[in-house]
Design a protein around this motif. Structure first.
Motif, PDB file in Angstrom:
ATOM      1  N   HIS A 135     -10.904  -2.468  11.421  1.00 40.62           N
ATOM      2  CA  HIS A 135     -11.015  -2.428   9.969  1.00 40.62           C
ATOM      3  C   HIS A 135     -11.220  -3.804   9.359  1.00 40.62           C
ATOM      4  O   HIS A 135     -10.830  -4.054   8.215  1.00 40.62           O
ATOM      5  CB  HIS A 135      -9.785  -1.741   9.366  1.00 40.62           C
ATOM      6  CG  HIS A 135      -9.749  -0.262   9.654  1.00 40.62           C
ATOM      7  ND1 HIS A 135      -9.138   0.258  10.777  1.00 40.62           N
ATOM      8  CD2 HIS A 135     -10.290   0.807   8.989  1.00 40.62           C
ATOM      9  CE1 HIS A 135      -9.278   1.573  10.783  1.00 40.62           C
ATOM     10  NE2 HIS A 135      -9.979   1.938   9.714  1.00 40.62           N
ATOM     11  N   PRO A 180      -6.893  -0.051   5.654  1.00 42.04           N
ATOM     12  CA  PRO A 180      -6.697  -1.375   5.064  1.00 42.04           C
ATOM     13  C   PRO A 180      -8.025  -2.042   4.735  1.00 42.04           C
ATOM     14  O   PRO A 180      -9.048  -1.780   5.381  1.00 42.04           O
ATOM     15  CB  PRO A 180      -5.970  -2.140   6.165  1.00 42.04           C
ATOM     16  CG  PRO A 180      -6.439  -1.511   7.433  1.00 42.04           C
ATOM     17  CD  PRO A 180      -6.624  -0.054   7.111  1.00 42.04           C
ATOM     18  N   THR A 181      -8.004  -2.894   3.731  1.00 47.31           N
ATOM     19  CA  THR A 181      -9.185  -3.705   3.435  1.00 47.31           C
ATOM     20  C   THR A 181      -9.288  -4.800   4.483  1.00 47.31           C
ATOM     21  O   THR A 181      -8.312  -5.102   5.183  1.00 47.31           O
ATOM     22  CB  THR A 181      -9.071  -4.339   2.052  1.00 47.31           C
ATOM     23  OG1 THR A 181      -7.987  -5.299   2.080  1.00 47.31           O
ATOM     24  CG2 THR A 181      -8.796  -3.282   0.979  1.00 47.31           C
ATOM     25  N   PRO A 182     -10.467  -5.424   4.620  1.00 50.75           N
ATOM     26  CA  PRO A 182     -10.579  -6.523   5.585  1.00 50.75           C
ATOM     27  C   PRO A 182      -9.563  -7.639   5.339  1.00 50.75           C
ATOM     28  O   PRO A 182      -9.021  -8.201   6.299  1.00 50.75           O
ATOM     29  CB  PRO A 182     -12.020  -7.009   5.401  1.00 50.75           C
ATOM     30  CG  PRO A 182     -12.757  -5.787   4.956  1.00 50.75           C
ATOM     31  CD  PRO A 182     -11.790  -5.057   4.067  1.00 50.75           C
ATOM     32  N   ASP A 183      -9.282  -7.972   4.068  1.00 46.77           N
ATOM     33  CA  ASP A 183      -8.286  -9.016   3.777  1.00 46.77           C
ATOM     34  C   ASP A 183      -6.902  -8.581   4.226  1.00 46.77           C
ATOM     35  O   ASP A 183      -6.132  -9.371   4.815  1.00 46.77           O
ATOM     36  CB  ASP A 183      -8.271  -9.339   2.286  1.00 46.77           C
ATOM     37  CG  ASP A 183      -9.453 -10.202   1.875  1.00 46.77           C
ATOM     38  OD1 ASP A 183     -10.114 -10.765   2.773  1.00 46.77           O
ATOM     39  OD2 ASP A 183      -9.712 -10.304   0.670  1.00 46.77           O
ATOM     40  N   GLU A 184      -6.551  -7.330   3.939  1.00 45.49           N
ATOM     41  CA  GLU A 184      -5.243  -6.828   4.364  1.00 45.49           C
ATOM     42  C   GLU A 184      -5.143  -6.809   5.893  1.00 45.49           C
ATOM     43  O   GLU A 184      -4.117  -7.206   6.464  1.00 45.49           O
ATOM     44  CB  GLU A 184      -5.027  -5.412   3.810  1.00 45.49           C
ATOM     45  CG  GLU A 184      -4.805  -5.375   2.307  1.00 45.49           C
ATOM     46  CD  GLU A 184      -4.851  -3.963   1.746  1.00 45.49           C
ATOM     47  OE1 GLU A 184      -4.360  -3.766   0.616  1.00 45.49           O
ATOM     48  OE2 GLU A 184      -5.379  -3.053   2.431  1.00 45.49           O
ATOM     49  N   ARG A 187       0.834  -1.210   0.000  1.00 44.91           N
ATOM     50  CA  ARG A 187       0.000   0.000   0.000  1.00 44.91           C
ATOM     51  C   ARG A 187       0.868   1.258   0.000  1.00 44.91           C
ATOM     52  O   ARG A 187       0.439   2.308  -0.479  1.00 44.91           O
ATOM     53  CB  ARG A 187      -0.921   0.007   1.223  1.00 44.91           C
ATOM     54  CG  ARG A 187      -1.983  -1.081   1.222  1.00 44.91           C
ATOM     55  CD  ARG A 187      -3.037  -0.857   0.121  1.00 44.91           C
ATOM     56  NE  ARG A 187      -3.742   0.403   0.279  1.00 44.91           N
ATOM     57  CZ  ARG A 187      -4.843   0.566   1.019  1.00 44.91           C
ATOM     58  NH1 ARG A 187      -5.354  -0.482   1.665  1.00 44.91           N
ATOM     59  NH2 ARG A 187      -5.431   1.749   1.102  1.00 44.91           N
TER      60      ARG A 187
END
Length: 888
Positions: free
Chosen positions: A172, A134-138, A23
């Motif tokens: 997050h 951050p995305t949930p996966d990240e 990122r």
């Protein structure tokens, strides 16, 4: 080309940091420089990580790399082929890491190095600073790294910032179910077998006073995820430091874990090309036999384990010394009195000029040179150390230069000595006898041993007002400039998690002055005893605190009362009866909760053993024979083999008689007050100690049955909840002497110097009680039912202890029932009329009143009167009529 890379054998923290770095550097390629740990490989197979297009080292041209972003690593030895380009001209290197530096550390053009539990924490903080969401996966992949490297936020290296990072990721969308699925995995059969081998080989060794566990195994096949097995082994065995070496095929995998700052496993494994943190590290070693590697590890541990122990932690202070003009005879007496093997010698200016040893003194005495001065034969070539001297300096003086003690000197003043025993006890780890981990802490007056979570134990076990009192005691001691310690049974029972609020404290200084200072702060009163330097602090609510000055005791002869001198806490502890009572806890603010254990008390608590401190302990104070039995039975411990041998030897020497009956009575009363009184008396009989109460005294099966009955009687009375107090020990004393004649009991009373009220009970009430039993038994045998008034007069005037004894010794249920009726119904019956009432009825005052009251009491007991009017009627009919007849 920008490349984001990590270390070989990548783990979840490496992956989480790489994903986060993507990122920050969106155009960079993600590249693994080598393999991955098993858990990460499984995750890669099941996840959607293919969307990130992670490459292998073979997929890129190293010469095209213009910026290398390293995460979770900064050692060139751990980045595989990337090490070939780190010195390439024009290469920009950015580093994000939480590992310590080593000799292969890469220097970056930009670095973010922080001492936190995981590199993922650093990346999460960057997200917060740059407002990156951050995305949930990240967030989930970063949480995997954070949880793995901090041991679910439980490792000692975890910081508050790691918790903050975890909270940020959870907010997050980090999926904790996924984290649990990949970090908590069942062991494979191969891992179970390997863990079993490691458990079998695991052994503990002491390096510079620190206990290190070493486990090893050799297998011909590969087993993944050794680090998880190391964690399980550490938890199973409750280890502070663990080094594991496993040979697999042609290499040896090393994994180290440490909770102690003295053992830096990261630095240790750098010697083998590995890396990591002070608390967690790993390495892979090639082309060396396992046995040879284990030897190298032990050599390294001996050299690298840092002991924080200094001379001031081990020394004994204040120091007993001799004048240079003292005679050999004086030196011999001092050494015998205090069990010294070496004593420093001072000149007239109080300067240290020599050391005299017991060996020299005894040899001089053998040659009849008792009047020679010690300066003629003392050793003048000796080592001294400062209070801050390290362990190696002490070892050099004591071991290499063969000194029996090392004087500790600051600014020309002798402030303490370190003996061979002090050093040996520390080096072999006597402070780690219990499974509970102990660590050395600094402080005055000796080696402080801090038990993990001891303050939490104090908080959990003690009422709030007691905790507050302990802190206030420490504050007053700090203001006075003295050390203060909790001692005795309070500390022992705290560790055993048994209730005990009898606070005993020892002050290294003047205990009476301390008590006076404390009393001023709390509005207390004190009772002091100048001779022994002790005081009792009595709080406004009558709660008491016993205060003593740290002191030495020595005995002029066996069984004599001790002579007392001021000393250090260690010397004070040495005068205690048993090792389990030598534990002490500091109350000074800087060291609150730290524990001292000089004599293996923790070990003996763990092993449930009663052990004396030295072989003359029982000879010097034979009352300890009774105390040993009392503690053994109260705590459910056992008397140690050597202590039992010494006990039997002291009994054979007949020294108990020399202490006097009063001191024996004191010990007997405490034993008779114990819940386990029967088993304690059996042990006294086994040790032949009852003969010191009286030669005719025995405790046999019949005695035991009577005690069982007495326990039932006392329990029955306790359940009545009358609120009346009675002395249980006195009830049991009646039972103990029950088979003896009046003459024998008189002899016991005289020997024990019983107080007059107890003599009266034994010598006067005893015959009356026996007569009462005979009367009751006669009615049973003749099948007669006594009136209530008869039962009342059988037992009236007897003490409650005697009544409970008679209930216990009654063999017939009907007799016990009559006694119980007396206790519950009859003994508190009172007439309603008083003397004025009789005068109002017309009876003239005089001796006749007693006869009237007795008749009224009998009538009320037998149910013939129940009200005041009925009492008056009885008086008119029975006594007024008689009075008129008599006057007519």
């Amino acid at each position: 080309m920008d490349v984001i890379a990590t270390h070989v054998n990548a783990d979840f923290d490496a992956l989480g940091a790489m994903i986060a770095a993507k990122r920050l550097y969106p155009d960079a390629e993600l590249v693994f420089p080598g393999g991955q740990e098993r858990g990460l490989r499984d995750f890669l197979l099941q996840s959607t990580l293919y969307a990130y297009d992670v490459k292998g080292i073979r997929d890129i041209d190293l010469q095209q790399v213009t910026r290398l972003i390293l995460v979770d690593v900064r050692s060139a030895a751990r980045i595989g082929q990337f090490a070939e380009i780190i010195n390439k001209p024009g290469l920009e290197i950015h580093i994000y890491d939480h590992h310590p530096s080593d000799e292969n550390t890469v220097v970056g053009t930009f670095e973010r190095i922080e001492q936190v539990g995981a590199t993922t924490t650093i990346m999460a903080q960057l997200f917060l600073e740059k407002e990156i969401v951050p995305t949930p996966d990240e967030a989930t992949m970063m949480m995997l790294g954070l949880y793995e490297d901090t041991g679910h936020l439980l490792f000692s290296g975890t910081t508050p910032r790691d918790f903050q990072a975890a909270a940020f990721l959870l907010e997050h969308g980090a999926n904790l179910n996924t984290v649990a699925d990949f970090l908590v995995r069942e062991m494979t059969p191969e891992q179970v077998d390997l863990l079993n081998e490691l458990l079998k080989s695991c052994h503990k060794k002491i390096f510079n006073g620190i206990e290190v566990a070493i486990a090893y195994a050799s297998i011909d096949y590969y087993v993944a995820d050794i680090s998880s097995l190391v964690h399980k082994l550490k938890d199973i065995e409750n280890l502070d430091v663990l080094i594991v070496a496993v040979r697999m095929e042609d290499r040896i995998f090393l994994v180290g874990r440490s909770r102690l700052p003295e053992v830096h496993v990261g630095e240790l494994f750098q010697e083998f090309g590995g890396g990591g943190h002070a608390f967690a590290s790993s390495a892979t070693v090639w082309n060396i036999p396992l046995v040879q590697l284990l030897d190298q590890i032990e050599d390294l541990l001996q050299r690298t384990v840092r002991s924080r122990c200094e001379a001031r932690h081990l020394m004994s202070s204040p120091v007993k010394t001799l004048s240079a003009t003292a005679t050999i005879e004086t030196a011999r007496e001092l050494m015998a009195r205090f069990s010294f093997n070496a004593v420093p010698v001072l000149d007239e200016q109080q300067r240290l000029v020599g050391i005299i040893t017991r060996q020299v003194v005894e040899r001089a005495a053998y040659h009849k040179l008792l009047r020679m001065t010690v300066m003629e034969v003392m050793t003048t070539d000796f080592d001294v150390v400062a209070s801050g001297a390290a362990l190696n300096e002490l070892k050099q003086g004591i071991i290499e230069h063969n000194q029996r003690c090392i004087p500790v000197v600051d600014r020309g003043e002798l402030i303490g000595v370190v003996t061979r025993t002090d050093l040996l006890r520390y080096l072999i780890g006597a402070h780690q006898d219990m499974d509970d981990c102990l660590s050395v802490e600094s402080g005055r007056g000796g080696l402080r041993l801090k038990q993990k979570n001891l303050i939490r134990l104090i908080d959990a076990q003690l009422p709030g007002f007691v905790r507050e009192l302990l802190q206030q005691l420490g504050e007053v001691a700090d203001r006075q400039g003295v050390n203060i310690y909790l001692v005795g049974g309070f500390v022992r029972d705290l560790l055993l998690r048994q209730k005990n609020l009898d606070i005993d404290v020892v002050v290294e200084g003047d205990g009476i002055v301390f008590a006076e200072n404390f009393a001023k702060t709390r509005g207390c009163r004190i009772r002091s005893h100048e001779k022994f330097g002790t005081a009792v602090i009595v709080l406004p609510d009558d709660f008491k605190i016993d205060v003593a000055s740290a002191r030495l005791e020595y005995y002029e002869s066996p069984a004599a009362l001790p002579h007392v001198e001021h000393a250090s806490i260690r010397h004070d502890l040495y005068r205690r009866d048993f090792t389990i009572n030598t534990l002490t806890i500091s109350l000074n603010r800087a060291s609150f909760g730290q524990m001292l254990d000089f004599f293996g008390g923790q070990r003996d608590i763990k092993e449930k053993s009663i052990r004396v401190l030295h072989n003359l302990s029982l000879i010097e104070d034979p009352t300890r024979l009774f105390r040993a039995v009392r503690f053994e039975q109260r705590l459910g411990f056992h008397i140690g083999q050597q202590t039992e041998r010494l006990m039997r030897s002291t009994v054979r020497m007949n020294l108990v008689k020399k202490v006097g009956g009063v001191r024996i009575l004191n010990e007997l009363v405490q034993i008779l007050d114990e819940p386990q009184v029967i088993s304690a008396l059996r042990r006294l009989e086994q040790f032949d100690l009852l003969k010191f109460i009286d030669p005719q005294l025995r405790f046999d099966h019949k005695s035991a049955q009577l005690f069982v009955a007495a326990e039932r009687s006392s329990s029955w009375f306790d359940l009545l909840y009358t609120g009346e107090k009675y002395q249980r020990w006195l009830l049991y004393l009646f039972c103990l002497l029950s088979q003896m004649s009046r003459e024998d009991i008189q002899r016991v009373c005289h020997w024990l110097d019983l107080q007059p009220q107890y003599r009266e009970l034994l010598l006067e009430q005893w015959p009356k009680g026996q007569q009462s039993l005979r009367s009751a038994r006669f009615h049973v045998e003749k099948k007669r039912v006594p009136q209530n008034s008869q039962i009342y007069h059988w037992f009236n005037g007897l003490s409650l202890e005697m009544i409970l004894f008679l209930m216990s010794s009654a063999e017939d249920d009907q007799v016990r029932k009559w006694i119980s009726q007396y206790v519950t119904d009859y003994r508190k019956v009172r007439v309603l009329l008083d003397g004025n009432g009789l005068i109002d009825l017309g009876l003239p005052p005089g001796p006749n009143f007693h006869k009237v009251f007795l008749a009224l009491l009998n009538a009320r007991l037998d149910g013939r009167v129940g009200t005041l009017e009925e009492e008056k009627k009885l008086v008119r009919e029975q006594f007024l009529a008689e009075s008129r007849v008599g006057s007519g």
